[in-house]
Scaffold this motif. Structure first.
Motif, mmCIF file in Angstrom:
data_model
loop_
_atom_site.group_PDB
_atom_site.id
_atom_site.type_symbol
_atom_site.label_atom_id
_atom_site.label_comp_id
_atom_site.label_asym_id
_atom_site.label_seq_id
_atom_site.Cartn_x
_atom_site.Cartn_y
_atom_site.Cartn_z
ATOM 1 N N TYR A 81 -4.061 -2.428 9.728
ATOM 2 C CA TYR A 81 -2.809 -1.263 8.900
ATOM 3 C C TYR A 81 -1.273 -2.321 9.305
ATOM 4 O O TYR A 81 -1.264 -3.302 9.768
ATOM 5 C CB TYR A 81 -2.631 -0.160 10.744
ATOM 6 N N ASN A 82 -0.572 -1.697 8.196
ATOM 7 C CA ASN A 82 0.481 -2.207 7.877
ATOM 8 C C ASN A 82 2.159 -2.040 9.765
ATOM 9 O O ASN A 82 1.056 -1.066 10.279
ATOM 10 C CB ASN A 82 1.400 -1.496 6.512
ATOM 11 N N MET A 83 2.438 -2.518 9.450
ATOM 12 C CA MET A 83 3.453 -2.256 10.467
ATOM 13 C C MET A 83 4.553 -1.265 10.415
ATOM 14 O O MET A 83 4.574 -1.064 9.040
ATOM 15 C CB MET A 83 4.562 -3.692 11.696
ATOM 16 N N GLY A 84 5.325 -0.347 11.482
ATOM 17 C CA GLY A 84 5.782 0.707 11.303
ATOM 18 C C GLY A 84 5.724 2.178 11.152
ATOM 19 O O GLY A 84 6.088 3.044 10.521
ATOM 20 N N SER A 85 4.184 2.250 11.918
ATOM 21 C CA SER A 85 3.858 3.732 11.609
ATOM 22 C C SER A 85 4.638 4.695 12.432
ATOM 23 O O SER A 85 4.871 3.212 13.504
ATOM 24 C CB SER A 85 2.132 3.706 11.190
#
Lengths: 294, 318
Positions: free
Chosen positions: A185-189
């Motif tokens: 996953y990308n960071m910042g969710s």
């Protein structure tokens, strides 16, 4: 004093009841120990409660802890049934067979379909797994709703993407489904601590998107149709589409037993698979195994 | 009042028990009570040491070779359950914790010190009593209620006023934490101002100082250590707070670029992930290591506050 007594009385009754249960269990009660998935724990608990009304002589004890915990417990012989939201791995099956002398048998008892939710005012109607991967995945390219061709009425364009906390099984399952096992996953969710939290957060946030069980839908959020590839027609999350295997984000929920179930365990499992047991699955927001008319 | 029915019997017993104590107990009772009270006093130290011991014991394998500590402190990537490569970088969480605390302090300091000055120097009689009670009530609001206010009330207001995509963000968390630390700043700050001898005020008045000049030129310098301690205790409250920030900051692991970015904090990460982390696993131990980091931060803040207060006391004695 009187207040204290009011509290103490039910407590004492509970202790007495618990004591009776224990002392009597050897003589007349059969105990079925169930352990495993947190996704399934609500259903498992509801099954146990309903079954207790029908068969008071059988006591079903349900523990959560996660699919891995349930499988470990089954391997060690500490439970009769393991609830899991993932399949047992080959080495787990081998260990269980070696240790307990019987191969674990899988029983599919329902399905969990993850729906993609957006705010009710969001005009988007359908989304593909590819697009979801670009929203959620490491190095993803989609960060704005305009990239998906929609305009949010409140004026915001940024996609606020909701995730679950990283120890959740649903978090891992969604990642495997849209990103495979080679991409993070990308960071910042915005990480939510429960299936319901995802829904209430989306209801408060016009530009939000998130995933949660299809049973958690409310009037304030909208479920999207989902397709595999961009441009393909989307499939709505529904019981029918899970059964005909067209909705892409579906996982089976299963119970493992050691060897073919016998006696009380078999009777319980048969009841779970019956119309009555499957109605419980539906009531708790999951998809039953068989179609049945109410 | 409900106890009335039970009272007569208690009254009957009372003289007997006192007599019994006087006859048999006086020789033993006093040392015993003294021992119990001493135990209560020392228990605080025992608890602090025990807490540190247990948190440290769980984290120790990570500190000594189990984890790349450089990555731990400098990487903003927090991916504990990655299939590709689990990464434990707390930079974003650390920045999140520090930025929300800094914002809360910036908001709470003027508000808290202003309120302390008003209550101590300007408010008279009844209004002072009412204000003090109100501040105490504010301090007693549970943190989960503050979090709820942030989530349900402040979040939608922030979206409406600023057009931010999400209402749960650094600004929301900072405001909530500020409101939570104001009561501490007010009550400690007010004590510090009260501790300034009246002779200072009288001397200033005699020299023709206005009330504002008394506050600004006389009271602030005289009480500066106490006021600083008040602010530091407020900071300590803010950085350790968990439930409210868990609900109000949005829980996004990222380094914020604006006040309207959602963030995540060290405390909130422990709270939301420890429950399902496998006991004894790396993720579990890293969460305890975060606990050690937090412990170190609050320890430093509180120690500074203590030293400052001590300085303030000796200064007054001179």
């Amino acid at each position: 004093m009187s207040k204290l007594r009011l509290v103490m009385l039910p407590l004492a009754l509970i202790f007495i009841a618990a004591g009776c249960g224990k002392s009597g269990s050897g003589a007349r009660e059969t105990i079925i120990r169930v352990e495993g998935s947190d996704t399934m724990v609500n259903v498992a608990q509801a099954w146990a409660e309903d079954y207790d009304k029908l068969h008071p002589e059988v006591s079903v004890q349900v523990l959560g802890g996660g699919s891995g915990v349930g499988i470990a417990s089954l391997i060690d012989g500490n439970c009769d049934m393991a609830d899991t939201s993932r399949k047992m791995k080959a080495d787990e099956i081998a260990r269980a067979t070696a240790k307990q002398g019987a191969a674990p048998i899988e029983h599919v008892v329902g399905f969990d379909a993850l729906a993609i939710y957006v705010h009710k005012d969001n005009p988007i109607d359908s989304i593909s797994l590819e697009e979801l991967a670009e929203i959620y995945g490491d190095g993803g390219t989609i960060t704005k709703w305009s990239q998906l061709g929609v305009k949010i009425p409140s004026g915001t364009d940024k996609i606020t993407w909701l995730n679950r906390q990283n120890s959740s099984g649903t978090y891992v399952y969604f990642r495997e489904t849209i990103l495979g096992d080679k991409r993070d996953y990308n960071m910042g969710s915005l990480n939510q601590n429960g299936s319901k939290d995802v829904i209430s957060m989306i209801a408060h946030t016009p530009g939000a998107i998130g995933y949660s069980g299809m049973g958690y839908a409310t009037n304030e959020v909208k479920m999207l149709k989902v397709s595999h590839k961009k441009g393909e027609p989307g499939v709505a999350p529904s019981v029918e589409n899970v059964h005909n295997n067209t909705y892409p984000i579906t996982r089976p929920l299963q119970i493992y037993t050691l060897g073919e179930p016998k006696g009380a365990v078999k009777a319980y499992l048969d009841w779970i698979k019956s119309a009555e047991g499957q109605q419980v699955v539906l009531d708790k927001g999951y998809v039953p195994v068989f179609k049945h008319d109410k | 009042m409900i106890n009335n029915a039970a009272d007569p019997s208690a009254r009957d017993k009372k003289p007997i028990s006192i007599a019994w104590f006087i006859r048999a107990g006086s020789r033993y009772a006093e040392p015993f009570i003294e021992f119990v009270i001493r135990l209560c006093g020392w228990s605080a130290i025992v608890f602090v040491i025990a807490i540190f011991f247990f948190v440290f014991r769980e984290a120790a394998p990570m500190l000594f070779g189990g984890l790349n500590l450089a990555e731990f402190f400098t990487s903003p990537i927090w991916q504990p359950s990655s299939e590709v490569r689990p990464q434990y970088g707390i930079l974003a969480l650390l920045v999140g914790s520090l930025s929300v605390t800094a914002l809360a302090t910036a908001l709470a300091m003027p508000l808290g010190l202003g309120a302390a000055v008003y209550i101590s120097e300007f408010a008279g009689g009844k209004s002072r009593e009412i204000l003090k009670i109100a501040v105490e009530l504010l301090a007693a609001v549970p943190s989960v209620v503050w979090g709820f206010i942030g989530y349900m009330v402040l979040g939608p207001i922030i979206i409406k006023l600023t057009g931010a995509p999400v209402g749960l963000n650094l600004l929301n968390g900072g405001i909530i934490l500020a409101l939570m630390s104001v009561p501490i700043i007010v009550s400690v700050g007010e004590d510090a101002l009260k501790a300034v001898p009246d002779s200072y005020r009288e001397a200033a008045l005699a020299m023709g100082a206005s009330r504002w000049e008394i506050v600004y030129r006389v009271l602030f310098p005289a009480a500066k250590n106490g006021l600083l301690a008040a602010v530091l205790l407020g900071i300590g409250r803010a950085i350790g707070e968990t439930m409210a920030v868990l609900m109000a900051t949005g829980n996004a692991v990222q380094i914020p670029h604006s006040l309207l970015d959602p963030i995540s904090t060290l405390t909130a990460t422990i709270a939301s992930e420890l429950g399902e982390a496998v006991e004894g696993g790396t993720h579990y131990r890293v969460l305890f290591l975060i606990g050690v980091v937090l412990f170190a931060i609050t320890f430093i803040v509180n120690l500074t506050a203590d030293l400052v207060i001590k300085g303030f006391r000796t200064e007054k004695e001179n």
